[in-house]
Design an enzyme around this catalytic site. Structure first.
Site, short mmCIF file in Angstrom:
data_model
loop_
_atom_site.label_atom_id
_atom_site.label_comp_id
_atom_site.label_asym_id
_atom_site.label_seq_id
_atom_site.Cartn_x
_atom_site.Cartn_y
_atom_site.Cartn_z
N ASN A 1 -3.58 -4.95 13.12
CA ASN A 1 -5.06 -4.49 13.30
C ASN A 1 -5.72 -5.28 14.14
OD1 ASN A 1 -5.41 -2.50 11.17
ND2 ASN A 1 -5.37 -4.06 9.56
N ASN B 1 -3.93 -9.94 7.12
CA ASN B 1 -3.53 -8.72 7.87
C ASN B 1 -4.78 -7.86 8.40
OD1 ASN B 1 -0.91 -9.18 7.04
ND2 ASN B 1 -0.83 -7.71 5.55
N HIS C 1 -7.35 -10.86 -0.96
CA HIS C 1 -6.71 -10.26 0.11
C HIS C 1 -7.33 -11.04 1.31
CE1 HIS C 1 -4.35 -8.28 3.11
NE2 HIS C 1 -4.32 -7.07 2.57
N TYR D 1 -7.98 -7.58 7.68
CA TYR D 1 -9.46 -6.81 6.93
C TYR D 1 -10.32 -7.86 6.93
CZ TYR D 1 -5.50 -3.75 6.13
OH TYR D 1 -4.09 -2.78 6.45
N THR E 1 0.97 -1.25 0.07
CA THR E 1 -0.01 0.20 0.04
C THR E 1 0.89 1.38 0.04
OG1 THR E 1 -1.63 -1.21 1.30
CG2 THR E 1 -1.82 1.23 1.23
#
Length: 360
Positions: free
Chosen positions: A234, A177, A174, A179, A25
């Site tokens: 996260n 991580n 994805h 999300y 990102t």
């Protein structure tokens, strides 16, 4: 020849080497999440990777978890990404698009005041989010209703269609991580009951539904999946990460994916285990590993058969010609973290290739 530089078939895609560019990102899209000319230059500079896996890209509107990350839900975004893929292909490169939903990592200030959604109403507590108004605490997400989930799956299918129109060679889902898809997978973030909560087979239901939808668009041999069973980024945890990833490795054999992309560690070192060995033991497809590999270690891992390719992240930021440098044993340039998430060309497209350093 070093094992790292032998060709590899990733499903339907022929990679010239096994040095893959991990998704990173970088926040260089415009305010409407449209890829910019800076991004065209950035990715084309790195076209010698065996495969570029482009950065996490919003599958649908209202799923922004970073300021100025790209999307793939509007015509302008498709057009912007087409410039990127054309530039990479013009240099002989291959490129997949990583598609995602930010889940509880989204923030109202990034999404026109929409509240974030998640499997359970649990906020991220170990970090803050970058917004146009500065860093802000994460908010408490709203628990998704079961009847809302098909819309999420359809959003990924549309994103996959749009990625195909934008000229990508495939897509990476994805599932890592912290999300949305990862939030459903891991029991530290998913406390719900019903068909999407409880045992592993239920927690994995959304991920598998998304894979089904995306593979229906592309064919499984042009679809990859990224997982991070240990990463506590996260505010993520799982009570049995090895059991989770072992179950997934066995279940994913049914798909015939281009590859499984596995992050081997935890950014913060809070969870430690060997997740690569059980996946290698149970998964029959291409295994791509990631997180902190040197060229020497990567080559040794491939030579021992522990993985089929290695994805490099930060080294690709400062070394656009990373495969050449690893092949020649050249010194690697150091990346500047202060420019990782800024909006300009500095620290993005101004890292010189090896021949430029020699000429200087």
């Amino acid at each position: 020849m070093s094992d790292l530089f032998t060709p590899l078939k990733l499903g339907a895609v022929a990679a010239e080497n096994r040095v893959l560019m991990a998704p990173l990102t970088r926040c260089r899209a415009d305010a409407e999440h449209v890829p910019t000319d800076l991004m065209v230059e950035y990715y084309s500079q790195r076209a010698t990777a065996g495969l570029i896996i482009a950065e996490a890209t919003m599958a649908m509107e209202g799923a922004s978890a970073f300021w100025r990350e790209p999307g793939i839900y509007s015509e302008a975004q498709v057009t912007g990404w087409r410039k990127v893929t054309d530039a990479v292909h013009a240099k002989g490169g291959k490129i997949f698009l990583q598609i995602w939903h930010g889940g509880r990592a989204c923030h109202p200030l990034l999404n026109d005041d929409r509240e974030p959604v998640a499997p359970s109403a649990l906020p991220i507590t170990n970090d803050e989010v970058h917004t146009p108004a500065g860093k802000k605490p994460y908010t408490v997400p709203r628990e998704l209703r079961d009847d809302e989930i098909p819309e999420i799956v359809e959003g990924f299918a549309i994103a996959a269609e749009n990625a195909k129109r934008a000229g990508f060679d495939g897509v990476e889902v994805h599932g890592a991580n912290g999300y949305l898809l990862d939030e459903f997978l891991r029991d530290g973030a998913n406390l719900r009951e019903g068909p999407y909560g409880g045992p592993i087979e239920n927690r994995a239901r959304l991920l598998l539904e998304v894979l089904d939808a995306v593979c229906n668009v592309w064919g499984a041999d042009r679809v990859g999946l990224r997982l991070s069973p240990l990463n506590s980024f996260n505010s993520m945890k799982d009570s049995d990460p090895v059991g989770l990833v072992t179950w997934l490795a066995q279940r994913l054999n049914e798909y015939g994916l281009a590859y499984l992309h596995l992050m081997r560690a935890d950014f913060f070192g809070e969870q430690q285990a060997d997740v690569i060995s059980p996946v290698r033991d149970h998964y029959r497809g291409n295994l791509v590993v990631n997180m902190g590999y040197s060229g020497v270690e990567a080559d040794a891992v491939i030579a021992r058969g522990q993985a089929d390719a290695v994805a490099f992240g930060v080294p690709f930021i400062a070394n656009p010609d990373l495969p050449r440098r690893l092949r020649e044993g050249a010194e690697l340039s150091e990346a500047d973290p202060s420019t990782f998430y800024t909006q300009g060309g500095e620290g993005y497209i101004d890292y010189p290739a090896l021949e430029e350093l020699v000429e200087a």
